[in-house]
Design a protein around this motif. Sequence first.
Motif, short mmCIF file in Angstrom:
data_model
loop_
_atom_site.label_atom_id
_atom_site.label_comp_id
_atom_site.label_asym_id
_atom_site.label_seq_id
_atom_site.Cartn_x
_atom_site.Cartn_y
_atom_site.Cartn_z
N SER A 214 46.20 9.09 67.58
CA SER A 214 47.26 8.11 67.82
C SER A 214 46.94 7.37 69.11
CB SER A 214 48.61 8.82 67.95
OG SER A 214 48.62 9.64 69.10
N SER A 216 48.72 7.11 71.70
CA SER A 216 49.11 7.92 72.86
C SER A 216 48.03 8.94 73.21
CB SER A 216 50.44 8.64 72.59
OG SER A 216 50.33 9.51 71.49
N ARG A 249 54.94 4.22 64.30
CA ARG A 249 54.62 5.36 65.16
C ARG A 249 53.60 6.29 64.55
NH1 ARG A 249 60.51 7.22 67.66
NH2 ARG A 249 60.96 5.26 68.78
N SER A 250 53.42 6.23 63.24
CA SER A 250 52.46 7.12 62.57
C SER A 250 51.05 6.51 62.49
CB SER A 250 52.96 7.46 61.17
OG SER A 250 53.05 6.30 60.38
#
Length: 256
Positions: A214, A216, A249-250
């Motif tokens: 991801s 992040s 978000r995925s």
Amino acid sequence: LNLYDNNNGYNNAAGLLADTNDFPGVDIIKFGENISVIQKRITFDHMSILEVYKKSLEVFRDYYRYEVIEGFERKNVEKIPEAAFREAIANGLIHRMWDVNSHIRISMFDNYIDIVSPGGLPSGISEEEYLNGKTSVLRNRNLANVFYRLGFVEIFGTGITRIKQLYESSFVKPRFEVSENTIKIELPVFEDISDLTDDEHLVLKALSKTVLKSISEIVPSTPFGKSKVSSLLKILEKKGVVLIQGKGRSTKYIIK
């Protein structure tokens, strides 16, 4: 197999170069999407080692070289550098143990080639010296001289170094494994990253070819903020280097 001259211990090059002989050569398998799917299998043995070398190159070209038309010209494109394959095959034939009744095994996949030669390293050379091209010990001196005179090899002991140089601008590098009984060279499909910017390289280093990440997880491994990393990832996707999966978000990223 009686391959060695009792007078000097060198390999019986005349026997290996004869049009017909009893020596093992090369066993090639072209796999499909996995090792359960065999698209082609062909063995070259009981023939001149020079013929084995040439026929192996012909099979390589069938799968890893193609032509594209640019304007009025035809251009050859190599998925894997042919010069690297030439070095690997010549290296295997020159340095293998010929008193071991085993083929050089070439396993061809869509994204890489494995070349496994029997015999391990010649005595007198370490794995580090072999991989770094620091020294050369010729197990089959007469055969090596024939390959040298024909221009199949340039300077003894530089084959591995030359393969590495051919992949300098590729993201995926060749791999070398040395054991007591075999030497394996893995040549991946060339992935040119010479046109990437320094910032794009930094983001690419934070990614993986096997694990989806991801944003992040990527940002802390770069000197950039989330917004810039996101923009660079989109550029890398357009350049065909990165694959984006999921939405919102995925969303996750992986090297293509």
